[in-house]
Design an enzyme around this catalytic site. Structure first.
Site, PDB file in Angstrom:
ATOM      1  N   SER A 195      -6.502  -2.396  -0.697  1.00  0.00           N
ATOM      2  CA  SER A 195      -6.038  -1.588  -1.825  1.00  0.00           C
ATOM      3  C   SER A 195      -7.141  -0.721  -2.449  1.00  0.00           C
ATOM      4  O   SER A 195      -6.889   0.437  -2.784  1.00  0.00           O
ATOM      5  CB  SER A 195      -5.416  -2.493  -2.891  1.00  0.00           C
ATOM      6  OG  SER A 195      -4.345  -3.231  -2.349  1.00  0.00           O
TER       7      SER A 195
ATOM      8  N   HIS B  17       0.815  -1.212   0.000  1.00  0.00           N
ATOM      9  CA  HIS B  17       0.000   0.000   0.000  1.00  0.00           C
ATOM     10  C   HIS B  17       0.850   1.264   0.000  1.00  0.00           C
ATOM     11  O   HIS B  17       0.439   2.288  -0.554  1.00  0.00           O
ATOM     12  CB  HIS B  17      -0.962  -0.036   1.188  1.00  0.00           C
ATOM     13  CG  HIS B  17      -1.960  -1.136   1.088  1.00  0.00           C
ATOM     14  ND1 HIS B  17      -2.384  -1.889   2.161  1.00  0.00           N
ATOM     15  CD2 HIS B  17      -2.608  -1.649  -0.003  1.00  0.00           C
ATOM     16  CE1 HIS B  17      -3.257  -2.787   1.752  1.00  0.00           C
ATOM     17  NE2 HIS B  17      -3.401  -2.671   0.442  1.00  0.00           N
TER      18      HIS B  17
ATOM     19  N   GLY C 258     -10.057 -11.083 -12.222  1.00  0.00           N
ATOM     20  CA  GLY C 258      -9.408  -9.993 -12.933  1.00  0.00           C
ATOM     21  C   GLY C 258      -8.449 -10.451 -14.008  1.00  0.00           C
ATOM     22  O   GLY C 258      -8.138  -9.687 -14.938  1.00  0.00           O
TER      23      GLY C 258
ATOM     24  N   HIS D 282      -7.646  -8.194  -8.174  1.00  0.00           N
ATOM     25  CA  HIS D 282      -8.060  -9.082  -7.080  1.00  0.00           C
ATOM     26  C   HIS D 282      -8.254  -8.199  -5.844  1.00  0.00           C
ATOM     27  O   HIS D 282      -7.359  -8.054  -5.027  1.00  0.00           O
ATOM     28  CB  HIS D 282      -7.016 -10.171  -6.824  1.00  0.00           C
ATOM     29  CG  HIS D 282      -6.799 -11.077  -7.989  1.00  0.00           C
ATOM     30  ND1 HIS D 282      -6.055 -10.704  -9.094  1.00  0.00           N
ATOM     31  CD2 HIS D 282      -7.240 -12.336  -8.231  1.00  0.00           C
ATOM     32  CE1 HIS D 282      -6.046 -11.710  -9.961  1.00  0.00           C
ATOM     33  NE2 HIS D 282      -6.750 -12.706  -9.465  1.00  0.00           N
TER      34      HIS D 282
ATOM     35  N   ASP E  60      -2.744  -8.507  -7.580  1.00  0.00           N
ATOM     36  CA  ASP E  60      -2.479  -9.049  -6.246  1.00  0.00           C
ATOM     37  C   ASP E  60      -3.284 -10.325  -6.030  1.00  0.00           C
ATOM     38  O   ASP E  60      -4.166 -10.392  -5.168  1.00  0.00           O
ATOM     39  CB  ASP E  60      -2.848  -7.981  -5.192  1.00  0.00           C
ATOM     40  CG  ASP E  60      -2.617  -8.459  -3.768  1.00  0.00           C
ATOM     41  OD1 ASP E  60      -1.819  -9.379  -3.567  1.00  0.00           O
ATOM     42  OD2 ASP E  60      -3.257  -7.909  -2.861  1.00  0.00           O
TER      43      ASP E  60
ATOM     44  N   GLU F 157     -13.361  -8.866  -8.022  1.00  0.00           N
ATOM     45  CA  GLU F 157     -13.198  -9.805  -6.914  1.00  0.00           C
ATOM     46  C   GLU F 157     -14.084 -11.021  -7.172  1.00  0.00           C
ATOM     47  O   GLU F 157     -15.292 -10.883  -7.340  1.00  0.00           O
ATOM     48  CB  GLU F 157     -13.556  -9.166  -5.573  1.00  0.00           C
ATOM     49  CG  GLU F 157     -13.476 -10.106  -4.391  1.00  0.00           C
ATOM     50  CD  GLU F 157     -12.155 -10.866  -4.310  1.00  0.00           C
ATOM     51  OE1 GLU F 157     -12.186 -12.106  -4.188  1.00  0.00           O
ATOM     52  OE2 GLU F 157     -11.089 -10.216  -4.374  1.00  0.00           O
TER      53      GLU F 157
END
Length: 310
Positions: free
Chosen positions: A100, A19, A158, A42, A178, A118
């Site tokens: 995020s 982050h 994704g 993600h 991610d 997601e």
């Protein structure tokens, strides 16, 4: 596989690195008036309660954000990150940690756009619920929502969904990658997806979080990313301790950035020793910072320092 829940790991040392870099990338994009698009392949749940059953089980946030929470010597870019987390905890007690998507939402401007993927059914619902709460809170504060669909959330993988979004209309954007890496095929999917993405949006910035593990696929991922055709790359990894004797546990992770802003290397070169000293737990703590380009020799900096005494 849909067993992975990021709530188990929220706020740990890997999240701090991820982050911190994400916020720096978005701040750089925000220096120009033109809008940009943030895409999270993600996304997770968006916000995590650190006293929940998931987060409290291993209390991994104690290896990350908790070590920074009350410090008065934070470097400026670390202070910006911690301030964002504290804004989510107005009581002053560390109870919630932003994922995020929330970090992006707080940094971005009205003209910018978020596109969030997601696949996990529970986390996808939580993500949508959390953003509805954010919108409701903004409305209570008298803030009018920006025109257009600023945030779009899709329950999808994704890896497949990114293709339809590239290039973004403004030709400016950040893609955060991610995945859970539960399945070793995730490593291959990252490389394949980015290879295709760069043919569609060659000037975009792509940030890949990855675990540093003994697994062959994990060791090979940064090297494979370096072979992608791009203007340049930056690879930064943070280790908080020596590997455990049994090889279990996440002690190290990295962020690989394709087409990084020119300011990122200097910022990380300044701040990584600080993170090692504060988050490190033994003499095995350290960091790696590499940069390179497809047409120029790469530079490499490897620093390992003992953790500061507490």
């Amino acid at each position: 596989m849909l067993s992975y829940r990021h709530a188990f790991h929220a706020g740990n040392h890997a999240d701090v690195l991820k982050h911190l870099v994400e916020i720096q990338l978005l701040n750089y994009l925000g220096q120009k008036d033109a809008p940009y698009m943030y895409i999270d392949t993600h996304s997770g749940a968006g916000v995590y309660a650190l006293d929940s059953e998931y987060a409290a089980k291993n209390a991994e946030f104690e290896t990350g954000i908790a070590r920074l929470w009350d410090r008065s010597d934070l470097p400026p870019i670390v202070a910006d990150y911690v301030a964002l987390v504290k804004a989510l905890n107005p009581s002053g007690k560390l109870r919630y940690y932003p994922g995020s998507p929330y970090c992006a939402q707080q940094v971005m401007r009205d003209q910018d756009r978020l596109r969030l993927f997601e696949l996990h059914p529970s986390d996808s619902k939580l993500l949508a619920d959390n953003f509805r709460k954010l919108e409701a809170h903004a409305a209570e504060q008298g803030k009018r929502p920006p025109r257009g669909k600023r945030v779009m959330i899709e329950r999808a993988n994704g890896f497949q969904g990114l293709k339809a979004l590239l290039p973004p209309p403004s030709r400016r954007g950040l893609v955060l990658v991610d995945p859970p890496y539960e399945d070793k095929s995730d490593y291959r999917s990252v490389v394949t997806m980015l290879g295709d993405a760069l043919t569609r949006f060659a000037t975009g910035t792509y940030a890949v979080w990855y675990p540093v593990l003994n697994r062959m696929e994990a060791r090979q991922l940064p090297e494979k990313l370096k072979q992608l055709q791009a203007n340049g790359w930056l690879n930064v990894a943070l280790s908080i301790s020596s590997p455990s004797p049994d090889g279990f546990g996440l002690r190290s992770s990295g962020m690989f950035v394709i087409n990084p802003p020119w300011t990122l290397e200097a910022s990380l070169r300044e701040v990584m020793p600080y993170l090692v000293s504060v988050l490190g737990t033994d003499a095995g703590a350290g960091f790696t910072l590499e940069t390179g380009a497809t047409v120029a020799p790469k530079s490499r900096l490897r620093v390992t320092r003992p953790a500061a005494s507490r």
